[in-house]
Design a protein around this motif. Structure first.
Motif, mmCIF file in Angstrom:
data_model
loop_
_atom_site.group_PDB
_atom_site.id
_atom_site.type_symbol
_atom_site.label_atom_id
_atom_site.label_comp_id
_atom_site.label_asym_id
_atom_site.label_seq_id
_atom_site.Cartn_x
_atom_site.Cartn_y
_atom_site.Cartn_z
ATOM 1 N N GLY A 13 -3.797 -4.436 -4.736
ATOM 2 C CA GLY A 13 -3.355 -3.632 -3.598
ATOM 3 C C GLY A 13 -3.317 -4.465 -2.328
ATOM 4 O O GLY A 13 -3.464 -3.942 -1.217
ATOM 5 N N ALA A 15 -0.881 -5.856 -0.812
ATOM 6 C CA ALA A 15 0.347 -5.845 0.008
ATOM 7 C C ALA A 15 0.205 -5.023 1.280
ATOM 8 O O ALA A 15 0.948 -5.223 2.248
ATOM 9 C CB ALA A 15 1.517 -5.296 -0.820
ATOM 10 N N LEU A 16 -0.731 -4.085 1.288
ATOM 11 C CA LEU A 16 -0.829 -3.124 2.400
ATOM 12 C C LEU A 16 -2.282 -2.740 2.638
ATOM 13 O O LEU A 16 -3.151 -2.995 1.807
ATOM 14 C CB LEU A 16 -0.095 -1.815 2.025
ATOM 15 C CG LEU A 16 1.417 -1.731 2.086
ATOM 16 C CD1 LEU A 16 1.832 -0.338 1.602
ATOM 17 C CD2 LEU A 16 1.928 -1.982 3.491
ATOM 18 N N ARG A 38 1.670 -4.121 -7.266
ATOM 19 C CA ARG A 38 2.918 -3.789 -7.974
ATOM 20 C C ARG A 38 4.112 -3.995 -7.054
ATOM 21 O O ARG A 38 5.238 -4.159 -7.507
ATOM 22 C CB ARG A 38 2.871 -2.366 -8.529
ATOM 23 C CG ARG A 38 2.920 -1.277 -7.495
ATOM 24 C CD ARG A 38 2.933 0.096 -8.156
ATOM 25 N NE ARG A 38 2.791 1.142 -7.147
ATOM 26 C CZ ARG A 38 2.631 2.430 -7.414
ATOM 27 N NH1 ARG A 38 2.590 2.837 -8.663
ATOM 28 N NH2 ARG A 38 2.501 3.307 -6.460
ATOM 29 N N ILE A 61 -1.466 -2.495 -11.954
ATOM 30 C CA ILE A 61 -2.810 -2.461 -12.560
ATOM 31 C C ILE A 61 -2.888 -1.528 -13.769
ATOM 32 O O ILE A 61 -3.815 -1.634 -14.559
ATOM 33 C CB ILE A 61 -3.909 -2.080 -11.533
ATOM 34 C CG1 ILE A 61 -3.641 -0.717 -10.890
ATOM 35 C CG2 ILE A 61 -4.088 -3.178 -10.495
ATOM 36 C CD1 ILE A 61 -4.832 -0.161 -10.092
HETATM 37 N N1 LIG Z 1 -7.213 5.027 3.294
HETATM 38 C C1 LIG Z 1 -8.285 5.796 3.056
HETATM 39 O O1 LIG Z 1 -8.609 6.731 3.805
HETATM 40 C C2 LIG Z 1 -9.137 5.519 1.859
HETATM 41 C C3 LIG Z 1 -10.416 6.092 1.811
HETATM 42 C C4 LIG Z 1 -11.221 5.853 0.713
HETATM 43 C C5 LIG Z 1 -10.756 5.049 -0.314
HETATM 44 N N2 LIG Z 1 -9.503 4.515 -0.247
HETATM 45 C C6 LIG Z 1 -9.060 3.681 -1.359
HETATM 46 O O2 LIG Z 1 -8.805 2.392 -0.873
HETATM 47 C C7 LIG Z 1 -7.861 1.743 -1.722
HETATM 48 C C8 LIG Z 1 -6.753 1.141 -0.866
HETATM 49 O O3 LIG Z 1 -6.136 2.209 -0.183
HETATM 50 P P1 LIG Z 1 -5.234 1.994 1.118
HETATM 51 O O4 LIG Z 1 -5.584 3.083 2.016
HETATM 52 O O5 LIG Z 1 -5.278 0.597 1.554
HETATM 53 O O6 LIG Z 1 -3.803 2.339 0.466
HETATM 54 P P2 LIG Z 1 -2.345 1.780 0.783
HETATM 55 O O7 LIG Z 1 -1.402 2.791 0.200
HETATM 56 O O8 LIG Z 1 -2.237 1.429 2.223
HETATM 57 O O9 LIG Z 1 -2.273 0.452 -0.087
HETATM 58 C C9 LIG Z 1 -2.412 0.547 -1.485
HETATM 59 C C10 LIG Z 1 -1.776 -0.681 -2.121
HETATM 60 O O10 LIG Z 1 -1.974 -0.549 -3.535
HETATM 61 C C11 LIG Z 1 -0.758 -0.839 -4.197
HETATM 62 N N3 LIG Z 1 -0.696 -0.153 -5.476
HETATM 63 C C12 LIG Z 1 -0.585 1.181 -5.707
HETATM 64 N N4 LIG Z 1 -0.509 1.410 -7.021
HETATM 65 C C13 LIG Z 1 -0.584 0.198 -7.639
HETATM 66 C C14 LIG Z 1 -0.552 -0.225 -8.984
HETATM 67 N N5 LIG Z 1 -0.372 0.654 -9.996
HETATM 68 N N6 LIG Z 1 -0.672 -1.535 -9.258
HETATM 69 C C15 LIG Z 1 -0.820 -2.442 -8.249
HETATM 70 N N7 LIG Z 1 -0.818 -2.111 -6.955
HETATM 71 C C16 LIG Z 1 -0.714 -0.790 -6.660
HETATM 72 C C17 LIG Z 1 0.329 -0.368 -3.243
HETATM 73 O O11 LIG Z 1 1.571 -1.003 -3.525
HETATM 74 C C18 LIG Z 1 -0.272 -0.764 -1.882
HETATM 75 O O12 LIG Z 1 0.096 -2.079 -1.530
HETATM 76 C C19 LIG Z 1 -7.382 2.821 -2.694
HETATM 77 O O13 LIG Z 1 -8.089 2.672 -3.909
HETATM 78 C C20 LIG Z 1 -7.777 4.107 -2.011
HETATM 79 O O14 LIG Z 1 -7.976 5.153 -2.932
HETATM 80 C C21 LIG Z 1 -8.699 4.712 0.824
#
Ligand SMILES: NC(=O)c1ccc[n+]([C@@H]2O[C@H](COP(=O)([O-])OP(=O)(O)OC[C@H]3O[C@@H](n4cnc5c(N)ncnc54)[C@H](O)[C@@H]3O)[C@@H](O)[C@H]2O)c1
Length: 251
Positions: A13, A15-16, A38, A61
């Protein structure tokens, strides 16, 4: 800032959002970083912005052959990771729901990525680390795994509860072989994942009101604890959950 000098990390993850911030911070601390996502183009952009100490790999993943290939390539090219952050995940806003209204397909898609995808990432991380004398695995968990925050997010909360359980089990199984596994539990953190909340003032105010520190988290809030867990400072920490949630689950 060289707390991770000599280490190689793979961040899913990357990329973002949180993954990108963690990859940037790890590189700033002296690590080489593989950004696995991905979204291969996004990962390549983020890696290019970091520079020569970063590379990108397209990896879904939830696809075992893609995960196996990414770890094999890292090993073959001398970038075998000794730190793996299993962070990629999805939250299907507008589709995930209270259980009476939840479609099986939405449940399966969430579990496939968040739980099975974390399982596959950790499986290949452990295989690599067993060959290289150990390492640190860090999972991104969620407050929804441990309290009632996720009542409208049945699939997401259940997937994250599975991630927390996986972390403890793998930590116990490999503690004697130099592999540490910990879970970081961020609260509401403003990234593209939660745009449905951050772009709606009412929803945003409602969630921030449940965070005792009184603000939303940022990806950098999460990166700091991950540096600790990746570094040798964290060498006695395993099987634990580290809450970086502004007090949401403990106050
Ligand atoms: N943002 C929140 O409030 C928050 C809170 C608690 C936990 N989380 C967890 O933190 C982690 C990161 O979240 P974020 O907020 O940075 O999300 P985001 O959407 O900003 O980034 C998620 C990244 O994961 C990648 N991704 C998604 N599915 C994928 C796959 N099947 N294979 C490979 N890459 C994949 C996306 O392309 C993206 O680049 C996640 O597990 C999320 O559940 C986020």
């Amino acid at each position: 800032m060289t707390r991770l000098h000599g280490k190689t990390a793979l961040v899913t993850g990357g990329a973002l959002g949180i993954g990108m911030a963690v990859a940037q911070r790890f590189a700033a601390e002296g690590a080489r970083v593989i950004l696995a996502d991905r979204n291969g183009e996004g990962a390549a952009r983020a890696a290019a912005a970091i520079g020569a100490n970063a590379r990108a790999v397209t990896m879904d993943i939830s696809d075992e052959s893609a995960v196996a290939a990414a770890f094999a390539e890292a090993e073959e090219t001398g970038w075998a990771p000794d730190v793996v952050v299993a962070n990629a995940g999805v939250q299907l806003f507008g589709q995930d729901a209270q259980i009476a209204d939840l479609d099986l397909e939405v449940w399966k898609r969430t579990i496939d990525i968040n739980l099975t995808g974390t399982f596959l990432t950790v499986k290949y991380a452990v295989r690599t680390m067993l060959k290289n004398g150990g390492g640190s695995i860090i999972l991104t968990g969620s407050p929804t795994a441990v309290n009632g925050e996720g009542k409208d997010f049945t699939a997401y909360s259940s997937s994250k509860a599975g991630v927390h359980g996986l972390g403890r089990t793998v930590a116990a199984a490999y503690a004697d072989r130099g592999i540490r596994v910990n879970t970081v539990q961020p609260a509401y953190t403003e990234t593209p994942l939660v745009a449905a909340i951050s772009e709606d003032p009412e929803s945003r105010a409602a969630i921030v009101s449940r965070i005792p520190i009184g603000r939303a988290g940022t990806p950098d809030d999460v990166a700091g604890i991950m540096v600790y867990l990746a570094s040798d400072d964290g060498s006695f920490a395993t099987g634990a959950t580290f809450q970086v949630d502004g007090g949401m689950t403990s106050l």
